[in-house]
Design a protein around this motif. Structure first.
Motif, PDB file in Angstrom:
ATOM      1  N   ALA A 111      -0.272   7.164   6.329  1.00 40.00           N
ATOM      2  CA  ALA A 111       0.890   8.047   6.448  1.00 40.00           C
ATOM      3  C   ALA A 111       1.270   8.617   5.091  1.00 40.00           C
ATOM      4  O   ALA A 111       1.566   9.811   4.957  1.00 40.00           O
ATOM      5  CB  ALA A 111       2.067   7.278   7.056  1.00 40.00           C
ATOM      6  N   ILE A 112       1.239   7.757   4.063  1.00 35.14           N
ATOM      7  CA  ILE A 112       1.577   8.227   2.708  1.00 35.14           C
ATOM      8  C   ILE A 112       0.535   9.248   2.246  1.00 35.14           C
ATOM      9  O   ILE A 112       0.869  10.307   1.707  1.00 35.14           O
ATOM     10  CB  ILE A 112       1.636   7.038   1.717  1.00 35.14           C
ATOM     11  CG1 ILE A 112       2.783   6.091   2.118  1.00 35.14           C
ATOM     12  CG2 ILE A 112       1.811   7.521   0.287  1.00 35.14           C
ATOM     13  CD1 ILE A 112       2.773   4.767   1.371  1.00 35.14           C
ATOM     14  N   ALA A 113      -0.749   8.943   2.481  1.00 34.36           N
ATOM     15  CA  ALA A 113      -1.822   9.854   2.060  1.00 34.36           C
ATOM     16  C   ALA A 113      -1.652  11.220   2.720  1.00 34.36           C
ATOM     17  O   ALA A 113      -1.764  12.262   2.064  1.00 34.36           O
ATOM     18  CB  ALA A 113      -3.188   9.252   2.407  1.00 34.36           C
ATOM     19  N   ALA A 114      -1.354  11.229   4.028  1.00 36.41           N
ATOM     20  CA  ALA A 114      -1.234  12.498   4.752  1.00 36.41           C
ATOM     21  C   ALA A 114      -0.040  13.308   4.257  1.00 36.41           C
ATOM     22  O   ALA A 114      -0.165  14.501   3.965  1.00 36.41           O
ATOM     23  CB  ALA A 114      -1.098  12.218   6.250  1.00 36.41           C
ATOM     24  N   ALA A 115       1.129  12.654   4.132  1.00 37.76           N
ATOM     25  CA  ALA A 115       2.339  13.394   3.759  1.00 37.76           C
ATOM     26  C   ALA A 115       2.253  13.913   2.327  1.00 37.76           C
ATOM     27  O   ALA A 115       2.595  15.067   2.060  1.00 37.76           O
ATOM     28  CB  ALA A 115       3.573  12.508   3.934  1.00 37.76           C
ATOM     29  N   THR A 116       1.775  13.071   1.400  1.00 35.15           N
ATOM     30  CA  THR A 116       1.697  13.535   0.011  1.00 35.15           C
ATOM     31  C   THR A 116       0.643  14.632  -0.131  1.00 35.15           C
ATOM     32  O   THR A 116       0.854  15.616  -0.838  1.00 35.15           O
ATOM     33  CB  THR A 116       1.360  12.383  -0.965  1.00 35.15           C
ATOM     34  OG1 THR A 116       0.217  11.684  -0.473  1.00 35.15           O
ATOM     35  CG2 THR A 116       2.520  11.417  -1.100  1.00 35.15           C
ATOM     36  N   GLY A 117      -0.479  14.485   0.578  1.00 37.06           N
ATOM     37  CA  GLY A 117      -1.509  15.521   0.520  1.00 37.06           C
ATOM     38  C   GLY A 117      -0.981  16.854   0.994  1.00 37.06           C
ATOM     39  O   GLY A 117      -1.284  17.901   0.419  1.00 37.06           O
ATOM     40  N   LEU A 118      -0.132  16.823   2.026  1.00 35.95           N
ATOM     41  CA  LEU A 118       0.399  18.065   2.592  1.00 35.95           C
ATOM     42  C   LEU A 118       1.416  18.716   1.660  1.00 35.95           C
ATOM     43  O   LEU A 118       1.454  19.939   1.525  1.00 35.95           O
ATOM     44  CB  LEU A 118       1.052  17.752   3.945  1.00 35.95           C
ATOM     45  CG  LEU A 118       1.567  18.941   4.750  1.00 35.95           C
ATOM     46  CD1 LEU A 118       0.401  19.806   5.195  1.00 35.95           C
ATOM     47  CD2 LEU A 118       2.364  18.462   5.947  1.00 35.95           C
TER      48      LEU A 118
END
Lengths: 192, 184
Positions: B80-87
């Protein structure tokens, strides 16, 4: 430091109030940051909002720039201004993200609940009303501003309505139309 | 069913980062669907729709909420952290650059005129999105009443948003309460 805490308070609350997306909190955000705390001027707010529309990714990341300007306004150094920007971004994104993360765990248990539909149908017009208030909050500076001449306002309103009409008629990338608005503005609004 | 192997956090970050860089002009949910469902096959269309439903119901940006849910499904909290920060990160970096340019050149006549045009166009975009999403609500008298009530209270009279929500939402929801005959 006190300013950072105020920013934290305002944007955490906005995060949790953003029902139906970020645009719904625009009117409240404008009121808090321009009128109440005077972190940014109305002009700055309208410009920062439109910069957000030009950048890729979530448009609402522009809140970071409000934090940056707020710190500048409070006389903080650029280092602190970047800290303020991070504080605002985290305050605006973290609370709603935590909530979503937690709720997505238990979602299945109330997916079938008939009240879920009632909440969605009931909240929909409120979200639309808030978005309309957002149009007004930004538009009263960017489109029809009493401080500008009548000629200037006619042009800005025309640019806005032209974009609205165009998007209904043609599928176009809005970022392109916004850049086009910049070109038209540069050409026609310079001398006025 | 042969599911593709679960992606690692760096893979998730890269995929969402790519969306974060390329998604000019909003409509992020469509970009997310294209990447997660069509290209990567990480979620079924139904799973994505369910994630979108949660994301739209809860507060926060729909796109970020969908990223959180998709990331969690794929690789737990770290996903979840990877997806949100990447976005989010690419847009933030670009906005910092735009913001610094703005502070530097705001007093320039040419830049000020261009920015005025850009802001005017952004208002038009927001108006179009509002009219498009709200088409159903504008045509329904009861919904239109709540649209205008919210607009007047929050937009014109600056009633604080939490106050307005607690005053209006209960009535709006009660009036749409589940009816007996609709229940199965």
């Amino acid at each position: 430091m006190r300013e950072l805490v105020s920013l934290l308070n305002v944007f955490c609350l906005l995060s949790l109030l953003a029902v139906g997306g970020g645009s719904a909190v625009l009117p409240q955000m404008e009121h808090e940051t321009v009128t109440i705390h005077q972190w940014v001027t109305a002009d700055d707010f309208a410009t920062i909002y439109s910069l957000g529309q030009m950048a890729p990714g979530p448009n609402m990341s522009m809140v970071g720039l409000i934090g940056f300007k707020a710190a500048n306004h409070a006389g903080m150094s650029n280092g602190w201004a970047f800290a303020a920007m991070l504080v605002v971004l985290l305050a605006f994104y973290l609370p709603s993200s935590f909530l979503t993360y937690a709720v997505s765990h238990v979602w299945d248990s109330f997916k079938e609940n008939p009240w879920r539909d009632a909440v969605q149908r009931g909240m929909a017009p409120i979200t639309i009303g808030l978005m309309l208030a957002g149009v007004y909050a930004v538009g009263k500076t960017a489109s029809f501003n009493p401080q500008h001449s009548f000629h200037f306002n006619t042009l800005t309103v025309t640019i806005g309505l032209a974009v609205t009409a165009w998007l209904f008629l043609r599928r176009t990338n809005p970022a392109f139309l916004i850049l086009l608005g910049g070109v038209v503005g540069w050409f026609f609004l310079r001398g006025i | 069913m042969n599911n593709p192997p679960a992606p690692t956090c760096p893979e998730i970050f890269r995929a969402f980062f790519r969306i974060g860089v390329t998604s000019f002009g909003g409509g992020l949910v469509a970009y997310l669907r294209d990447e997660i469902v069509t290209k990567k096959n990480w979620m079924t269309p139904d799973d994505f729709l369910a994630a979108l439903e949660i994301g739209q119901t809860l507060p926060g940006l729909n796109s970020v909420n969908v990223a959180i849910i998709a990331g969690r499904r794929l690789a737990g909290a770290r996903g979840a952290i990877a997806a949100a920060t990447g976005l989010v990160i690419p847009g933030v970096v670009i906005l910092v650059i735009l913001g610094l340019l703005y502070v530097r050149f705001r007093d320039n006549r040419d830049v000020a005129a261009a920015l005025a045009g850009i802001a005017a166009a952004a208002v038009g975009l927001l108006l179009q999105v509002t009219l498009k999403i709200g088409a159903k609500q504008f045509l329904n008298p009861l919904d239109l009443f709540f649209v205008l009530l919210t607009f007047v209270l929050v937009g014109l009279y600056h009633v604080s948003l939490p106050v307005a929500l607690f005053l209006i939402a209960p009535f709006a929801i009660i009036l749409r309460r589940p009816r007996k005959e609709e229940a199965k």
